[in-house]
Design a protein around this motif. Sequence first.
Motif, short mmCIF file in Angstrom:
data_model
loop_
_atom_site.label_atom_id
_atom_site.label_comp_id
_atom_site.label_asym_id
_atom_site.label_seq_id
_atom_site.Cartn_x
_atom_site.Cartn_y
_atom_site.Cartn_z
N LEU A 1 9.18 -10.81 3.08
CA LEU A 1 10.53 -10.30 2.78
C LEU A 1 10.46 -8.86 2.26
CD1 LEU A 1 12.47 -13.32 1.29
CD2 LEU A 1 13.06 -11.98 3.29
N HIS A 2 9.44 -8.56 1.48
CA HIS A 2 9.28 -7.18 1.00
C HIS A 2 9.07 -6.25 2.19
CE1 HIS A 2 8.06 -3.67 -1.27
NE2 HIS A 2 7.03 -3.58 -0.44
N ALA A 3 8.16 -6.63 3.08
CA ALA A 3 7.82 -5.77 4.22
C ALA A 3 8.99 -5.59 5.18
CB ALA A 3 6.62 -6.35 4.96
N ARG B 1 20.94 -8.60 -1.15
CA ARG B 1 20.91 -9.99 -1.62
C ARG B 1 19.47 -10.51 -1.65
NH1 ARG B 1 23.68 -14.74 1.70
NH2 ARG B 1 22.73 -16.44 0.57
N ASP B 2 19.17 -11.35 -2.63
CA ASP B 2 17.85 -11.96 -2.73
C ASP B 2 17.81 -13.22 -1.89
OD1 ASP B 2 16.68 -10.09 -4.43
OD2 ASP B 2 17.50 -11.06 -6.21
N PHE B 3 16.74 -13.36 -1.13
CA PHE B 3 16.51 -14.55 -0.32
C PHE B 3 15.17 -15.14 -0.71
CE2 PHE B 3 19.40 -12.00 2.21
CZ PHE B 3 20.32 -12.94 2.65
N GLU B 4 15.07 -16.44 -0.65
CA GLU B 4 13.82 -17.10 -0.99
C GLU B 4 12.83 -17.09 0.18
OE1 GLU B 4 12.50 -21.44 -2.58
OE2 GLU B 4 14.34 -20.56 -3.36
N ASN B 5 13.36 -17.28 1.39
CA ASN B 5 12.52 -17.33 2.59
C ASN B 5 13.06 -16.39 3.64
OD1 ASN B 5 10.88 -19.56 1.70
ND2 ASN B 5 12.69 -20.83 2.00
N CYS B 6 12.18 -15.98 4.52
CA CYS B 6 12.58 -15.08 5.60
C CYS B 6 13.57 -15.76 6.55
CB CYS B 6 11.33 -14.62 6.35
SG CYS B 6 11.58 -13.07 7.20
N SER C 1 10.95 1.90 2.91
CA SER C 1 10.96 2.36 4.31
C SER C 1 11.77 1.41 5.18
CB SER C 1 9.53 2.43 4.86
OG SER C 1 8.80 3.41 4.18
N ALA C 2 11.55 0.12 5.02
CA ALA C 2 12.29 -0.89 5.80
C ALA C 2 13.77 -0.84 5.44
CB ALA C 2 11.72 -2.28 5.53
N GLN D 1 0.81 -1.22 0.00
CA GLN D 1 0.00 0.00 0.00
C GLN D 1 0.85 1.27 0.00
OE1 GLN D 1 -3.40 -0.27 -0.42
NE2 GLN D 1 -2.78 -2.39 -0.69
N CYS D 2 2.07 1.18 0.47
CA CYS D 2 2.93 2.37 0.54
C CYS D 2 3.68 2.64 -0.75
CB CYS D 2 3.94 2.21 1.68
SG CYS D 2 3.19 2.17 3.30
N TYR D 3 4.24 1.58 -1.36
CA TYR D 3 5.13 1.79 -2.49
C TYR D 3 4.72 1.05 -3.75
CZ TYR D 3 8.02 4.19 0.83
OH TYR D 3 8.48 5.08 1.76
N GLY D 4 3.58 0.37 -3.72
CA GLY D 4 3.04 -0.22 -4.92
C GLY D 4 3.74 -1.47 -5.44
N ALA D 5 4.54 -2.12 -4.61
CA ALA D 5 5.13 -3.39 -5.06
C ALA D 5 4.00 -4.34 -5.40
CB ALA D 5 6.02 -3.99 -3.98
N GLU D 6 4.21 -5.18 -6.38
CA GLU D 6 3.15 -6.07 -6.86
C GLU D 6 2.58 -6.94 -5.74
OE1 GLU D 6 2.72 -9.63 -10.06
OE2 GLU D 6 3.90 -7.89 -10.63
N ASN D 7 3.44 -7.53 -4.94
CA ASN D 7 3.01 -8.37 -3.82
C ASN D 7 3.75 -7.96 -2.56
OD1 ASN D 7 1.14 -10.24 -5.00
ND2 ASN D 7 2.88 -11.15 -6.06
N GLU D 8 2.99 -7.68 -1.51
CA GLU D 8 3.61 -7.36 -0.23
C GLU D 8 3.85 -8.68 0.51
OE1 GLU D 8 2.84 -4.30 3.35
OE2 GLU D 8 1.41 -5.95 3.16
N THR D 9 5.00 -9.27 0.22
CA THR D 9 5.40 -10.49 0.91
C THR D 9 6.10 -10.10 2.21
OG1 THR D 9 7.54 -10.53 -0.17
CG2 THR D 9 5.73 -11.72 -1.28
#
Length: 98
Positions: A60-62, A85-90, A68-69, A50-58
Motif C-alpha cells: 500500500l505504501h508503494a 483514506r487508510d486501507f488495511e489491504n490492497c 512519488s506514487a 529506499q526513496c522516502y524512508g518510510a519505516e516499512n515499504e508495504t
Amino acid sequence: MGLYWLFWKIIWKLKTLPKVQVFIWRLGHENIPTNNMIASIRPTTNPSCQCYGAENETLLHAIKDCPSARAILYCSGLDDRLINRDFENCIDWLEELP
C-alpha cells in the motif's frame, strides 16, 4: 474475502492486456515484492522505503502512500478520498477504485 469473487470476475473479463489483469491480480493478492516482503524472507534486507524512508515499504505504501506514487495518482485525477483514506489491504483499495 468471500465478496471478492465478483471483483475478480470483472477483472478477468476486462478487455485489456493480460499483463494488466495479472498485475491487478498480483496487487489484490499482495504478491508484488516490496522491501517489507523481501525482509520477511531475507532478514538482512532493509524493510524501509529506499526513496522516502518510510519505516516499512508495504504494498500500500508503494502503490498509494509513497510521495512519488501519490503525485502520480493526483495527476491522474484519482479522487482525494481514495488517496488519503487508510486501507488495511490492497484489495480493499482496489475495490474502491472507479
